[in-house]
Scaffold this motif. Sequence first.
Motif, short mmCIF file in Angstrom:
data_model
loop_
_atom_site.label_atom_id
_atom_site.label_comp_id
_atom_site.label_asym_id
_atom_site.label_seq_id
_atom_site.Cartn_x
_atom_site.Cartn_y
_atom_site.Cartn_z
N THR A 159 -54.38 -15.30 10.15
CA THR A 159 -54.45 -16.32 9.15
C THR A 159 -53.22 -16.22 8.26
N PRO A 160 -52.76 -17.05 7.48
CA PRO A 160 -51.56 -16.65 6.57
C PRO A 160 -52.25 -15.51 5.48
N GLU A 161 -53.67 -15.69 5.06
CA GLU A 161 -54.35 -14.90 4.28
C GLU A 161 -54.18 -13.52 4.75
N GLN A 162 -54.53 -13.29 5.96
CA GLN A 162 -54.62 -12.05 6.53
C GLN A 162 -53.50 -11.46 6.49
N ILE A 163 -52.19 -12.13 6.81
CA ILE A 163 -50.99 -11.36 6.91
C ILE A 163 -50.35 -11.32 5.38
N ARG A 164 -50.83 -12.12 4.61
CA ARG A 164 -50.46 -11.81 3.03
C ARG A 164 -51.05 -10.46 2.34
N TYR A 165 -52.36 -10.34 3.10
CA TYR A 165 -53.21 -9.44 2.52
C TYR A 165 -52.74 -7.78 3.08
N TYR A 166 -52.45 -7.86 4.57
CA TYR A 166 -51.76 -6.82 5.17
C TYR A 166 -50.46 -6.64 4.34
N ILE A 167 -49.61 -7.31 4.12
CA ILE A 167 -48.13 -7.14 3.48
C ILE A 167 -48.53 -6.36 1.99
N SER A 168 -49.51 -6.93 1.29
CA SER A 168 -50.01 -6.46 0.18
C SER A 168 -50.14 -4.87 -0.01
N THR A 169 -50.43 -4.30 0.95
CA THR A 169 -50.97 -2.92 1.08
C THR A 169 -49.57 -2.32 1.17
N GLY A 170 -48.42 -2.93 1.61
CA GLY A 170 -46.98 -2.17 1.63
C GLY A 170 -46.87 -1.48 3.04
N GLN A 171 -47.84 -1.53 3.93
CA GLN A 171 -47.69 -0.77 5.17
C GLN A 171 -46.70 -1.28 5.96
N PRO A 172 -46.29 -2.48 6.16
CA PRO A 172 -45.39 -3.05 7.10
C PRO A 172 -44.11 -3.03 6.95
N MET A 173 -43.76 -2.42 5.65
CA MET A 173 -42.16 -2.17 5.21
C MET A 173 -41.56 -1.26 6.14
N ASP A 174 -41.98 -0.15 6.61
CA ASP A 174 -41.00 0.43 7.04
C ASP A 174 -41.26 0.62 8.68
N LYS A 175 -41.73 -0.27 9.36
CA LYS A 175 -41.94 -0.54 10.64
C LYS A 175 -41.25 -1.69 11.58
N ALA A 176 -40.85 -1.15 12.58
CA ALA A 176 -40.10 -2.12 13.58
C ALA A 176 -41.21 -3.27 13.79
N GLY A 177 -41.05 -4.46 13.73
CA GLY A 177 -42.01 -5.66 14.06
C GLY A 177 -43.08 -5.85 13.01
N ALA A 178 -42.71 -4.98 11.69
CA ALA A 178 -43.75 -5.28 10.46
C ALA A 178 -45.21 -4.90 10.59
N TYR A 179 -45.56 -3.91 11.75
CA TYR A 179 -46.89 -3.55 11.70
C TYR A 179 -47.17 -2.28 12.32
N GLY A 180 -48.26 -1.59 11.86
CA GLY A 180 -48.58 -0.41 12.54
C GLY A 180 -49.97 -0.77 13.42
N ILE A 181 -49.95 -0.46 14.69
CA ILE A 181 -51.15 -0.50 15.38
C ILE A 181 -52.33 -0.04 15.00
N GLN A 182 -52.07 1.21 14.30
CA GLN A 182 -53.23 2.07 13.92
C GLN A 182 -53.69 1.64 12.50
N GLU A 183 -53.13 0.61 11.77
CA GLU A 183 -53.41 0.15 10.64
C GLU A 183 -54.35 -0.97 10.71
N TRP A 184 -54.80 -1.54 9.41
CA TRP A 184 -55.76 -2.66 9.47
C TRP A 184 -55.42 -3.77 10.09
N ILE A 185 -54.28 -4.13 10.33
CA ILE A 185 -53.48 -5.52 11.10
C ILE A 185 -53.91 -5.47 12.39
N GLY A 186 -53.78 -3.89 12.75
CA GLY A 186 -53.98 -3.58 14.42
C GLY A 186 -55.41 -3.61 14.79
N LEU A 187 -56.14 -3.15 13.82
CA LEU A 187 -57.51 -3.24 14.02
C LEU A 187 -58.37 -4.60 14.17
#
Length: 191
Positions: A133-161
Amino acid sequence: MIKNIPPVILASKSPRRQELLKLMGIDFRVVLKEVDESFPEELSPEEIAIFISEQKAKAFDETISNEIVITADTLVCIDGRILGKPENAEHAFEILSALSGNMHQVITAVSLLKNHKIHSFYEVSEVYFKALTPEQIRYYISTGQPMDKAGAYGIQEWIGLIGIEKIVGSYTNVVGLPTERLFAELNILAD
């Protein structure tokens, strides 16, 4: 366990790669060098990953002696298009929206430099995201975690889980270092 392995240098500032090597029981030190990561336009994504990984290894060729240098480059691709690191939160939203509900590939190339010779290989993993959902994506972005990763995510992080339904291939490849293959290749080099 790898027997008779010379000292290892990891040429990566990635905390994920460093953690994976520690978990593998490999003693190493981190040494960083600035490298131009531009590449010829005609290369395939796999060739690009190898090219960049080898450029990183070549930067060490004149400065090491009895050591193995490990370099790597990870690309995230969807429909043949490379998704780099996000430039800002809006770009991260675009990238994650493109991954939502789709399969993408993660390609990690690894180069091992020893005795002025570079040995390279790559692994490809298919990653399937559920529809986010857009809300899930926005929440994950608000953590700052996507910003240093290719593809904007880390599989071991919340979005991956919460968002990844299935992986075909190596999990650690998606994290940033295909440890199973690396272990086998280091054992060959150590002999």
